[in-house]
Structures are given as structure tokens and as C-alpha cells.
Design an enzyme around this catalytic site. Structure first.
Site, PDB file in Angstrom:
ATOM      1  N   ARG A  87      48.475  37.232  54.915  1.00 29.01           N
ATOM      2  CA  ARG A  87      48.250  36.533  53.650  1.00 29.01           C
ATOM      3  C   ARG A  87      49.588  36.201  52.985  1.00 29.01           C
ATOM      4  O   ARG A  87      50.577  36.898  53.210  1.00 29.01           O
ATOM      5  CB  ARG A  87      47.504  37.497  52.736  1.00 29.01           C
ATOM      6  CG  ARG A  87      46.396  36.962  51.938  1.00 29.01           C
ATOM      7  CD  ARG A  87      45.872  38.087  51.062  1.00 29.01           C
ATOM      8  NE  ARG A  87      44.721  38.756  51.635  1.00 29.01           N
ATOM      9  CZ  ARG A  87      43.483  38.356  51.480  1.00 29.01           C
ATOM     10  NH1 ARG A  87      43.217  37.284  50.771  1.00 29.01           N
ATOM     11  NH2 ARG A  87      42.486  39.020  52.019  1.00 29.01           N
ATOM     12  N   LEU A 139      50.974  40.099  49.012  1.00 29.44           N
ATOM     13  CA  LEU A 139      50.548  41.456  49.385  1.00 29.44           C
ATOM     14  C   LEU A 139      49.360  41.888  48.523  1.00 29.44           C
ATOM     15  O   LEU A 139      49.019  41.239  47.549  1.00 29.44           O
ATOM     16  CB  LEU A 139      51.732  42.419  49.200  1.00 29.44           C
ATOM     17  CG  LEU A 139      52.983  42.096  50.038  1.00 29.44           C
ATOM     18  CD1 LEU A 139      54.156  42.993  49.633  1.00 29.44           C
ATOM     19  CD2 LEU A 139      52.695  42.252  51.535  1.00 29.44           C
ATOM     20  N   HIS A 166      34.980  64.825  20.646  1.00 27.12           N
ATOM     21  CA  HIS A 166      33.895  64.159  19.933  1.00 27.12           C
ATOM     22  C   HIS A 166      34.471  63.109  18.990  1.00 27.12           C
ATOM     23  O   HIS A 166      35.489  63.373  18.346  1.00 27.12           O
ATOM     24  CB  HIS A 166      33.119  65.196  19.114  1.00 27.12           C
ATOM     25  CG  HIS A 166      32.075  64.576  18.242  1.00 27.12           C
ATOM     26  ND1 HIS A 166      30.877  64.119  18.741  1.00 27.12           N
ATOM     27  CD2 HIS A 166      32.069  64.303  16.905  1.00 27.12           C
ATOM     28  CE1 HIS A 166      30.164  63.612  17.759  1.00 27.12           C
ATOM     29  NE2 HIS A 166      30.860  63.698  16.625  1.00 27.12           N
ATOM     30  N   GLY A 196      46.144  42.644  49.757  1.00 31.50           N
ATOM     31  CA  GLY A 196      44.869  42.574  50.473  1.00 31.50           C
ATOM     32  C   GLY A 196      43.746  41.943  49.688  1.00 31.50           C
ATOM     33  O   GLY A 196      43.954  41.212  48.714  1.00 31.50           O
TER      34      GLY A 196
HETATM   35  P1  FAD Z   1      41.937  44.818  52.628  1.00 34.92           P
HETATM   36  O1  FAD Z   1      42.152  44.948  51.180  1.00 34.92           O
HETATM   37  O2  FAD Z   1      40.866  43.919  53.115  1.00 34.92           O
HETATM   38  O3  FAD Z   1      43.343  44.378  53.227  1.00 34.92           O
HETATM   39  C1  FAD Z   1      43.512  44.124  54.575  1.00 34.92           C
HETATM   40  C2  FAD Z   1      44.654  43.149  54.718  1.00 34.92           C
HETATM   41  O4  FAD Z   1      44.957  43.050  56.114  1.00 34.92           O
HETATM   42  C3  FAD Z   1      44.324  41.736  54.272  1.00 34.92           C
HETATM   43  O5  FAD Z   1      45.265  41.319  53.314  1.00 34.92           O
HETATM   44  C4  FAD Z   1      44.412  40.887  55.530  1.00 34.92           C
HETATM   45  O6  FAD Z   1      45.028  39.617  55.300  1.00 34.92           O
HETATM   46  C5  FAD Z   1      45.333  41.724  56.409  1.00 34.92           C
HETATM   47  N1  FAD Z   1      45.123  41.528  57.844  1.00 34.92           N
HETATM   48  C6  FAD Z   1      43.961  41.490  58.527  1.00 34.92           C
HETATM   49  N2  FAD Z   1      44.185  41.338  59.843  1.00 34.92           N
HETATM   50  C7  FAD Z   1      45.528  41.276  59.990  1.00 34.92           C
HETATM   51  C8  FAD Z   1      46.392  41.133  61.104  1.00 34.92           C
HETATM   52  N3  FAD Z   1      45.916  41.055  62.341  1.00 34.92           N
HETATM   53  N4  FAD Z   1      47.715  41.093  60.891  1.00 34.92           N
HETATM   54  C9  FAD Z   1      48.231  41.177  59.622  1.00 34.92           C
HETATM   55  N5  FAD Z   1      47.464  41.325  58.530  1.00 34.92           N
HETATM   56  C10 FAD Z   1      46.138  41.373  58.717  1.00 34.92           C
HETATM   57  N6  FAD Z   1      36.643  48.053  45.677  1.00 34.92           N
HETATM   58  C11 FAD Z   1      36.792  48.923  44.663  1.00 34.92           C
HETATM   59  O7  FAD Z   1      37.082  50.104  44.901  1.00 34.92           O
HETATM   60  N7  FAD Z   1      36.645  48.527  43.364  1.00 34.92           N
HETATM   61  C12 FAD Z   1      36.329  47.264  43.045  1.00 34.92           C
HETATM   62  O8  FAD Z   1      36.208  46.938  41.866  1.00 34.92           O
HETATM   63  C13 FAD Z   1      36.148  46.332  44.093  1.00 34.92           C
HETATM   64  N8  FAD Z   1      35.829  45.058  43.814  1.00 34.92           N
HETATM   65  C14 FAD Z   1      35.701  44.164  44.837  1.00 34.92           C
HETATM   66  C15 FAD Z   1      35.335  42.864  44.524  1.00 34.92           C
HETATM   67  C16 FAD Z   1      35.185  41.929  45.528  1.00 34.92           C
HETATM   68  C17 FAD Z   1      34.799  40.513  45.172  1.00 34.92           C
HETATM   69  C18 FAD Z   1      35.416  42.306  46.879  1.00 34.92           C
HETATM   70  C19 FAD Z   1      35.302  41.293  47.975  1.00 34.92           C
HETATM   71  C20 FAD Z   1      35.762  43.597  47.199  1.00 34.92           C
HETATM   72  C21 FAD Z   1      35.893  44.554  46.182  1.00 34.92           C
HETATM   73  N9  FAD Z   1      36.205  45.870  46.443  1.00 34.92           N
HETATM   74  C22 FAD Z   1      36.325  46.773  45.424  1.00 34.92           C
HETATM   75  C23 FAD Z   1      36.424  46.356  47.819  1.00 34.92           C
HETATM   76  C24 FAD Z   1      37.927  46.469  48.105  1.00 34.92           C
HETATM   77  O9  FAD Z   1      38.525  45.208  47.904  1.00 34.92           O
HETATM   78  C25 FAD Z   1      38.159  46.936  49.534  1.00 34.92           C
HETATM   79  O10 FAD Z   1      37.451  48.136  49.768  1.00 34.92           O
HETATM   80  C26 FAD Z   1      39.634  47.182  49.784  1.00 34.92           C
HETATM   81  O11 FAD Z   1      40.386  46.020  49.550  1.00 34.92           O
HETATM   82  C27 FAD Z   1      39.865  47.652  51.224  1.00 34.92           C
HETATM   83  O12 FAD Z   1      41.216  47.867  51.425  1.00 34.92           O
HETATM   84  P2  FAD Z   1      41.865  47.730  52.887  1.00 34.92           P
HETATM   85  O13 FAD Z   1      43.319  48.024  52.701  1.00 34.92           O
HETATM   86  O14 FAD Z   1      41.108  48.544  53.852  1.00 34.92           O
HETATM   87  O15 FAD Z   1      41.656  46.234  53.317  1.00 34.92           O
END
Ligand code: FAD
Ligand code: NAD
Length: 465
Positions: A37, A40, A444, A42
Site C-alpha cells: 500500500r 503504512l 461517581h 494496513g
Molecule cells: P491489515 O491491517 O489488513 O494489514 C495487512 C497489510 O498487509 C495491508 O496493508 C496489505 O496491503 C499488506 N499486504 C498484504 N499482502 C502483502 C504482500 N504480499 N506484501 C506486502 N504487503 C502486503 N478492528 C478493530 O479492532 N476495531 C475497529 O474499530 C475496526 N474497524 C474496522 C472497520 C472496517 C471498515 C474494517 C474493514 C475493519 C475494521 N477492523 C477493526 C478490523 C481491523 O482493521 C483488522 O482486524 C486489522 O487491520 C488487522 O490487522 P493486520 O495487521 O492483521 O492486517
């Protein structure tokens, strides 16, 4: 270690990956993090937690002004929506926070490798033309939207959208159908309802919010209906056609029966998310995924392949940012030779609607299956702060083991349930009994006193009820 370019290479810079990278660097490991992306952070920072909360927070103010909640407190206003500005503050929040991670990478000397990584072998990945080796590789690639067969998403058109499209709608749809009454559907459905859309939620199951306590799910449905959302439970979407600026959905009862159609200006597909493993080249290292597409791990986050670990949405467990973050810290600590702990039994979950819905630990149904329990409930209507603030909806429920009194689960619906649940998680982490909570002095007047009262109700002795 010198045989490798890095001690640790993390694939993905979401809350799992970026936190793992920072902690690994803090522990003295030479660390790189690959992210495809442009920024940074995610899913969470770019198109998830943060932008959705920006829209929820702003629309909550608009709704309070529009629905009379402000007038009730003597503030007469007629709100006028400036949607462009609302989006601008969302974009601003995302920009500030994602740049903040870039700053933290620089400060901690984490190298950001820009591009998508693919395995060559267990210690080698390719990112564009670059080949990078590392002693340990952590997969933190997160998840993406689960598609619904027969429903094609096109975020640019803004008619059939996923969560990313629903965050960025250019105008308020007149009628919005949300497919899936889970967390995303209810949060983003709430945003657009507050801003003026008629919102209909179509949910396959007979209740909203799977995984949450049944009492909470039923109460939530009542509250959302009262707010004007239409709920079509036990109903599945079997198809969608788009003509001009309108979508027509075909619906059927989940148990089978006559089909009906439903027209909408906007359809949000929010039926869950699936792990990102495509393009990673897992076949190159002989790593298979399970039936749900997840990478299986042990308690040290090790996959079946030596030198490769995985965390966050790509592994089993709730798809939550804070769970991914805690796993990020723990995996780095294991790699550095320390003991990284995540207590997967105590991961709070919060739905940031109005009121908020939160829980930690076992539901009443799951707790009953394990043995005898005692339950204490306390309505927010009887909490002095909630009542004074005109926030009567919701309740707190404390579930304790009948014999040991140890707290097994806490559930709440309250305006600030997401903040309240932290004390329940901490109490459970320390193995608290309901008596421990009941005898802890709570300030409270606070909403949190409802947790104390619910804990007192476990032994049948709440004061204000
Ligand atoms: P991600 O945040 O998905 O990050 C993974 C990253 O890896 C991405 O940036 C992607 O581009 C990168 N990537 C993938 N494959 C590759 C590759 N081969 N090479 C290099 N980079 C790669 N959770 C909460 O706890 N509270 C909330 O309020 C909440 N709200 C949300 C609202 C929405 C609309 C959505 C969609 C999700 C929400 N979530 C929330 C869930 C939360 O976003 C995810 O649980 C969290 O982001 C997961 O983190 P992660 O690091 O596992 O993956
Ligand atoms: P979800 O699993 O929460 O809800 C999906 C819902 O869609 C379920 O209720 C399911 O029964 C229903 N469904 C599935 N197929 C259907 C069909 N064909 N027709 C009608 N209904 C159908 O998934 P989500 O809301 O897409 O969220 C995905 C993930 O993102 C969740 O795991 C959640 O943890 C995470 N998330 C968290 C937050 C938060 O913590 N506040 C916010 C947003 C997203």
C-alpha cells in the site's frame, strides 16, 4: 545472523505487522517491513478502524443535532450537512496517523520495503526486483472483503460497494441496503442512516452480531429498530442487478421460500472478511492454509514451516486490530528469545454504534455449556450518569462461575461501552471475581458504575435497582 540481510522481515504493515516491526527493532533486531500500500497502517488505519470512526464520530454529532438529542439539553440547532468537509476530516485523520507510523519506522530504524512480497524460500522473499533474506519472516498480510457470489462490487460507481466504498460515498443515498448485520454493516449503516439514508439491513441469521451474547444481540436489534433501521433477519441475498443508478436485490428467506426484490440506491456488502494469502507464494515454501484460508500457528506464532511465523487477521481468531497488535508485540518477543504472551480468552470486542456495544470473555450461552454460572445485570437507565446524559438504552451483564465466582464474561450496551470494557478485561486478566469488581471503588457519577452494580447483582445485591 550476518548470513541474512535482516534478523526479521515482516510482510504487511497493518496493526499486526507495524507493531511487530517496531517491537523487534526496539529489541535490537535488524528489521524490515514490506508493505504494498502507498501508506503504512494496513486496513485499520487506511480503510478500517480509523476512517470508520471518523465518520461515526462526525455523524453522531449530526444525528444528535438532527434527532432532538441536543434540543433536549437546551441546544436548539438545525444542522446542515457538509459531506465534503466530513470526508476531509476523515482523510486528514488517516493521513496524520499513517504518517505517524512512517515516523515511528524511521525513529526505530525499521526499513520499509515498498511493494508486495512473495516467497522464494522460507528465508527469502522477492519485492519487485529486490530479493531480501531474513532469519525469521512474519506473515502479517491481513484480510480483505469476502465477496458475495452474484453481487459485483464497484466502489467507483458507489452503487454496490464494500466497506471501503461505503466510507467514501459522495452523497447520502436515499435508500441503502446493507447485506450482513455484523460489525461493519451496523457501523457503516449507522453512519449513513444518521446522515439521512433509509437503511435496511439484510442478515442471514436470526439475530444480528454473531459471536456476541444473545441478550446483547436482541437488545441491539431493538435499539437499531428504534433508531429507524429496518432489519430483515433470517434472509439471504441471492442476486443483484444494477441498472442506471439503481440496484435491485433478490432476497429469499434463509430457510427457503418465496423470493422478493428490493431496490436501493446503494448496497453495502459486509458479509465478513477473508485472509490475504494470494500472491504470497505459500506453495514455494510448502505452507498450506486451513479450510477457512487461514494460516495455522502454534502459541509462539510459528507456522508449519521453520523460520516463518504469522499473526493478525491472516491467522485464526477474531479479526481485530488490538488482537493483531498484541500478537505483533508477542511474536517479536519470541523471535528475540523472550516469552511473548497473548491471552486469547480475554480479547475485548467493540461495535462503535450509538450506543456502543462491547464484550469480553464468554457469552452466557458459552459459559453455561462449561458449567454452572451466576449472572448479574444492571440497566443503564438506573445509572445516574447515563440517565442524566439522556442515554437510557442498554445494560451491563457480568457472568461469573457459580462455584469460584471468577468472572467469565462481561457484556455491555452503553454510550461509552468501548471505554467501559477495558476495566472488565483488566479484571479478568488478573483473575478477578465478581466480588472483586463489586468491592472496587468506582468514581461517581460514571457509566462504569454500572459494571460495579452488575457485579453486585451477581449475588443479588445491587444498590440502585
Ligand atoms: P491489515 O491491517 O489488513 O494489514 C495487512 C497489510 O498487509 C495491508 O496493508 C496489505 O496491503 C499488506 N499486504 C498484504 N499482502 C502483502 C504482500 N504480499 N506484501 C506486502 N504487503 C502486503 N478492528 C478493530 O479492532 N476495531 C475497529 O474499530 C475496526 N474497524 C474496522 C472497520 C472496517 C471498515 C474494517 C474493514 C475493519 C475494521 N477492523 C477493526 C478490523 C481491523 O482493521 C483488522 O482486524 C486489522 O487491520 C488487522 O490487522 P493486520 O495487521 O492483521 O492486517
Ligand atoms: P461479520 O462477520 O461481523 O458479519 C457478517 C454478517 O454477514 C454475519 O452476521 C453473517 O451472518 C452475515 N452474512 C453472511 N453471508 C450473508 C448473506 N449472504 N446474506 C446476508 N447476510 C450474510 O463481518 P463484517 O461486518 O464484514 O466485518 C468483518 C470483520 O471486520 C469482522 O470480523 C470484524 O471483527 C472486523 N471489524 C471490526 C470492527 C470493530 O471492531 N468495531 C469494525 C468493523 C470490522
Amino acid at each position: 545472523m550476518s548470513d541474512f540481510d535482516y534478523d526479521v522481515l515482516i510482510i504487511g504493515a497493518g496493526p499486526g505487522g507495524y507493531v511487530a516491526a517496531i517491537r523487534a527493532a526496539q529489541l535490537g533486531l535488524k528489521t524490515a517491513c514490506v508493505e504494498g500500500r502507498a501508506t503504512l497502517g494496513g486496513t485499520c488505519l487506511n480503510v478500517g478502524c480509523i476512517p470508520s470512526k471518523a465518520m461515526l464520530h462526525a455523524s453522531e454529532y449530526f444525528d444528535a443535532a438532527k434527532n432532538g438529542a441536543m434540543a433536549e439539553m437546551g441546544i436548539d440547532v438545525t444542522p446542515k450537512l457538509n459531506l465534503d468537509k466530513m470526508h476531509a476530516q476523515r482523510i486528514d485523520a488517516v493521513g496524520g496517523l499513517t504518517k505517524g507510523i512512517e515516523f515511528l519506522f524511521k525513529k526505530n530504524k525499521v526499513d520499509w520495503k515498498k511493494g508486495y512480497a512473495s516467497f522464494v524460500d522460507a528465508h527469502t522473499v522477492k519485492v519487485g526486483d529486490e530479493t531480501i533474506t531474513a532469519k525469521e519472516v512474519v506473515i502479517a498480510t491481513g484480510s480483505s472483503v469476502t465477496p458475495l457470489p452474484g453481487v459485483e462490487i464497484d466502489n467507483d460507481k458507489g452503487i454496490v460497494v464494500d466497506s471501503t466504498g461505503a466510507l467514501e460515498l459522495k452523497s447520502v443515498p436515499k435508500k441503502m441496503v446493507v447485506i450482513g448485520g455484523g460489525v461493519i454493516g451496523l457501523e457503516l449503516g449507522s453512519v449513513w442512516r444518521r446522515l439521512g439514508a433509509e437503511v435496511i439491513v439484510v442478515e442471514f441469521l436470526d439475530q444480528l452480531l454473531p459471536g456476541m451474547d444473545l441478550d446483547i444481540r436482541k437488545e441491539a436489534a431493538k435499539i437499531f429498530k428504534k433508531q429507524g433501521m429496518e432489519l430483515k433477519l433470517s434472509t439471504k441475498v441471492t442476486g443483484c442487478t444494477v441498472k442506471g443508478k439503481k440496484a435491485t436485490l433478490t432476497l429469499e428467506p434463509a430457510a427457503g421460500g418465496d423470493a422478493e426484490t428490493l431496490e436501493a440506491d446503494c448496497v453495502l456488502v459486509s458479509i465478513g472478511r477473508r485472509p490475504n494469502t494470494e500472491g504470497l507464494g505459500l506453495d514455494k515454501i510448502g505452507l498450506a492454509t486451513n479450510q477457512r484460508g487461514q494460516i495455522e500457528i502454534d502459541h509462539e506464532f510459528r507456522t508449519a514451516v521453520a523460520g516463518v511465523r504469522a499473526i493478525g487477521d491472516v491467522v485464526p481468531g477474531p479479526m481485530l486490530a488490538h488482537k493483531a497488535e498484541d500478537e505483533g508485540i508477542a511474536v517479536a518477543e519470541w523471535i528475540a528469545g523472550q516469552t511473548g504472551i497473548v491471552n486469547h480468552d480475554v480479547i475485548p470486542g467493540v461495535v462503535y454504534t450509538w450506543p456502543e456495544i462491547a464484550g469480553v470473555g464468554l457469552t452466557e450461552e458459552a459459559a453455561k455449556e462449561r458449567g454452572a454460572i451466576k449472572v448479574g445485570k444492571f440497566p443503564m437507565m438506573a445509572n445516574s450518569r447515563a440517565k442524566t446524559n439522556h442515554e437510557p438504552d442498554g445494560f451491563v451483564k457480568v457472568i461469573a462461575d457459580a462455584e469460584t465466582d471468577r468472572v467469565l464474561g462481561v457484556w455491555c450496551i452503553a454510550s461509552v461501552a468501548g471505554t467501559m470494557i477495558a476495566q472488565a478485561a483488566q479484571a479478568m486478566e488478573f483473575g478477578a471475581t465478581s466480588e472483586d469488581i463489586a468491592y472496587t471503588c468506582h468514581a461517581h457519577p460514571t457509566h462504569s458504575e454500572a459494571i460495579k452494580e452488575a457485579a453486585m447483582a451477581v449475588t443479588g445485591k445491587p444498590i440502585h435497582m
